[in-house]
Design an enzyme around this catalytic site. Structure first.
Site, mmCIF file in Angstrom:
data_model
loop_
_atom_site.group_PDB
_atom_site.id
_atom_site.type_symbol
_atom_site.label_atom_id
_atom_site.label_comp_id
_atom_site.label_asym_id
_atom_site.label_seq_id
_atom_site.Cartn_x
_atom_site.Cartn_y
_atom_site.Cartn_z
ATOM 1 N N THR A 1 -37.622 -6.536 -16.021
ATOM 2 C CA THR A 1 -38.942 -7.062 -16.667
ATOM 3 C C THR A 1 -38.786 -6.239 -18.132
ATOM 4 O OG1 THR A 1 -41.080 -7.276 -16.513
ATOM 5 C CG2 THR A 1 -40.214 -5.266 -15.837
ATOM 6 N N CYS A 2 -39.479 -6.836 -19.081
ATOM 7 C CA CYS A 2 -39.852 -6.527 -20.265
ATOM 8 C C CYS A 2 -41.377 -6.828 -20.744
ATOM 9 C CB CYS A 2 -38.843 -6.905 -21.424
ATOM 10 S SG CYS A 2 -38.829 -8.882 -21.558
ATOM 11 N N TYR A 3 -41.407 -7.013 -21.931
ATOM 12 C CA TYR A 3 -42.965 -7.368 -22.310
ATOM 13 C C TYR A 3 -43.403 -8.711 -21.794
ATOM 14 C CZ TYR A 3 -42.397 -3.313 -25.392
ATOM 15 O OH TYR A 3 -42.063 -1.939 -25.709
ATOM 16 N N GLY B 1 -40.769 -11.368 -20.751
ATOM 17 C CA GLY B 1 -39.597 -12.310 -20.283
ATOM 18 C C GLY B 1 -38.806 -12.390 -21.279
ATOM 19 N N PHE C 1 -43.999 -8.055 -18.094
ATOM 20 C CA PHE C 1 -44.995 -7.305 -17.333
ATOM 21 C C PHE C 1 -46.316 -7.850 -17.625
ATOM 22 C CE2 PHE C 1 -48.029 -3.845 -17.958
ATOM 23 C CZ PHE C 1 -48.097 -3.378 -16.851
#
Length: 109
Positions: A63-65, A67, A92
């Protein structure tokens, strides 16, 4: 699996509850301010140790900010030998809106 798959938060939630590992590639400050419960922060410094200790056949969700960056990281992890890698669509930000009670914050910031 020769490539990663993109999955929605609902599928990631079910997989995490079944034992999948979630790694968060956002910056340390963002991770400390809030992250998926049980997730592990992964950056360039922790990556070699993570790969060395990991079960390459265990499901792994990145996961990142939002996607986007997680897709590049997921592709990299597939190339490092991980066999079951997923990228969290919406990152996220979508997770925290979908599962607000399933977010942890670090005590020390």
């Amino acid at each position: 699996m020769t490539d990663f798959k993109r999955i929605p938060p609902e599928q990631a939630h079910a997989m995490r509850n079944a034992g999948a590992v979630i790694v968060d590639i956002r910056d340390p400050h963002s991770f400390a301010n809030g992250h998926i419960s049980g997730s592990r922060h992964l950056d360039n410094h922790s990556l070699p140790d993570f790969i060395a200790a990991a079960d390459l056949d265990h499901p792994l969700i990145v996961t990142c900010y939002h996607g986007h960056s997680s897709q590049s990281a997921a592709a990299y992890l597939v190339n490092q030998g991980f066999s079951e890698v997923y990228s969290l669509d919406g990152g996220f930000e979508l997770w925290r809106h979908t599962y607000p009670s399933d977010v942890e914050h670090d005590e020390q910031q």
